[in-house]
Design an enzyme around this catalytic site. Sequence first.
Site, mmCIF file in Angstrom:
data_model
loop_
_atom_site.group_PDB
_atom_site.id
_atom_site.type_symbol
_atom_site.label_atom_id
_atom_site.label_comp_id
_atom_site.label_asym_id
_atom_site.label_seq_id
_atom_site.Cartn_x
_atom_site.Cartn_y
_atom_site.Cartn_z
ATOM 1 N N GLU A 269 87.958 60.084 148.451
ATOM 2 C CA GLU A 269 88.740 59.826 147.229
ATOM 3 C C GLU A 269 90.011 59.034 147.525
ATOM 4 O O GLU A 269 90.371 58.109 146.789
ATOM 5 C CB GLU A 269 89.083 61.152 146.539
ATOM 6 C CG GLU A 269 87.885 61.936 146.049
ATOM 7 C CD GLU A 269 87.168 61.259 144.890
ATOM 8 O OE1 GLU A 269 86.097 61.744 144.528
ATOM 9 O OE2 GLU A 269 87.690 60.257 144.346
ATOM 10 N N ASP A 400 75.019 58.282 145.401
ATOM 11 C CA ASP A 400 75.020 57.103 144.532
ATOM 12 C C ASP A 400 75.627 55.857 145.172
ATOM 13 O O ASP A 400 74.988 54.808 145.261
ATOM 14 C CB ASP A 400 75.718 57.416 143.207
ATOM 15 C CG ASP A 400 77.108 58.012 143.402
ATOM 16 O OD1 ASP A 400 77.423 58.475 144.511
ATOM 17 O OD2 ASP A 400 77.895 58.024 142.434
ATOM 18 N N GLU A 536 80.855 54.311 134.904
ATOM 19 C CA GLU A 536 79.645 53.652 135.410
ATOM 20 C C GLU A 536 78.914 52.814 134.359
ATOM 21 O O GLU A 536 78.456 51.697 134.645
ATOM 22 C CB GLU A 536 78.690 54.686 136.008
ATOM 23 C CG GLU A 536 79.154 55.294 137.314
ATOM 24 C CD GLU A 536 80.165 56.426 137.120
ATOM 25 O OE1 GLU A 536 80.785 56.858 138.119
ATOM 26 O OE2 GLU A 536 80.331 56.881 135.960
#
Length: 633
Positions: A269, A400, A536
């Site tokens: 992150e 992903d 997304e």
Amino acid sequence: MTSLTSSLGESYADSLWQLRLLYGGRGTLPSWFGRNVIVFLLALLTGCEVLLHSSVKDHRKALPGTSSEDQKMEPEISGLKPVKTPALIAPQKADGNLGGFLDILPQILGRHFRKRQLSLQIRGLQKDLKNRMQNDAKKREEEASQGHKEGKVLRKLLSFRRSVIPPSSVAVKMPPKKLASPNERRKAVIDAFSHAWKGYRAFAWGHDELKPLSKSFNEVFGFGGLGLTLIDALDTMWIMGLQNEFEEAKKWVLEELRFDKNVEVNLFEITIRILGGLLSTYHLSGDSLFLEKAKDLGHRLMPAFRTPSKIPYSHVNIGTGVTDPHELFSPVAAVTSIQLEFRELSRLTGDETFQEAVREVMKHIHSLPGKNDGLVPMHVNTRSGFFTLVNALTLGANTDSYYECLLKQWIQGGKKESQLLEDYIEAIEGVKKHLLRQSRVRNLTFVGELVGGRFEAKMDHYVCFLPGTLALGVHHGLTNDHMELAKALMETCYQMYHQFKSGLSPENVYFHINPRVIRKDMRVRPQDNFNVLRPETVESLFYLYRFTGDKKYQDWGWEILQCFNKYSRVPSGGYSSIYNVQKPVACDSMQSFFLGETLKYMYLLFSDDMDFLSLDKYVFNTEAHPLPIWTSA
């Protein structure tokens, strides 16, 4: 049409019941009469079927885009042949052919019914049917009018030999009468960003994230925070031309941002959001302040790579360099999606330490056993270096961005690292082979999951990065079948918003794929029924519009922005996450990626300048921070 045939059926039954009462008898009609009634009904139904079939046939011929494949239905029981079903047609008025048929009904049936009493009954039936049809037509016109006001179009399937197949219960939203221009839409995005920034500036300045409902803040990176939202949004402000806000934020970075804090951070992150944000802002603004901060942070993150397998730990203390040796598992996406930032840091500083660390990770993952046609499991052991949980394959959380960054590293490096491209292409073929399916109702293409060898028709919102990534690959020379898949998946991701009452997508959905009569493409479980303003879908809309020029992608993005404004906008400033996308309830959270990714991609989506942040010159990291492609830097 459906209500019309139902009304006719009810009329036949009612009239036959009246005839039975007229001629007496409890369960049967007199034998001389029974034969005539049978002949009457056969003639009536035959005429109806012929005329209805002719009407539907004409509509099917006129329906644009209807292929022979669209008219097939898979058999529900093995051994039975598929039954051709009519295509979706618009609701029709009750008058027309059937009215003409009723006018000639006495002539058709006259030779079979010689008794005057029966002739009177036929005329009575004729009148009764006409009255019912007129009433039904009036009722349908009223319903259609009301439905139009609510922006809904009802579509129905007819089946002549069986009962009517229920249509999807999802309403199709009518487009607004006047669409906003691209310039108006960009202004609307800037307004949304400014409103979100207003809340952050007033109630969470210098902290990690805004809690808009309670007018307070949340620290993602421990006590004191690292100004996560502020840094994540720096390049967004620059791109939108918000210079006053940018300068104020830059002053905070200069005077307040320090990384020598005794705080444990998530490697993934902090890399994609803060390190990526600093590097991107340096390239856009040219201010060395941001590069110096990035260099400081990069050095503080390096202890995370000191593991027996060279697979980094998920957490590291940036003040002390301490890691937890008992942290055995790292998500595959977390250790393979930080390469763009560390590679770029090496290029800018000349220090190969950063690039070498992340290159070793990619080489290790490339050589690992346990993949399934290029698809990787969800976690890797930091001690042994082997995959764990090998029985689960997904393109959702934990894997992903591995696939996304395979392609983007290849692009960033000038398309010279063929191993990265080979792994990406193999993985996409694996997706097609193992995870790709279609929903039962609208044939929506989606990417599911394999758990223990069993397919689950579950698709995370995270997976909606894939249409954009596929389109990006085609732009950089990959085969056009990737673009066709991108368009199909883009439609699905849009429907994940469109088919829910709020117009907002849940965290993930389950698609209906079994051969049974159903009404919807997808369903959502209570624990997944929330929306955190993820980027997304908007990200992929940006790529699809940039590469195809199809305005529908802008329109879809505009719909999503309007829904954000309707359900998430908090009057005092900021946007809230949503619990229950079917009956929206605001949650006290605004994550940094709403400003760093979602609104940035939204703004770029509405720009018709295809050279603005050209995708031949920049590649976006997985947090939407643009970094230069090396050959054109």
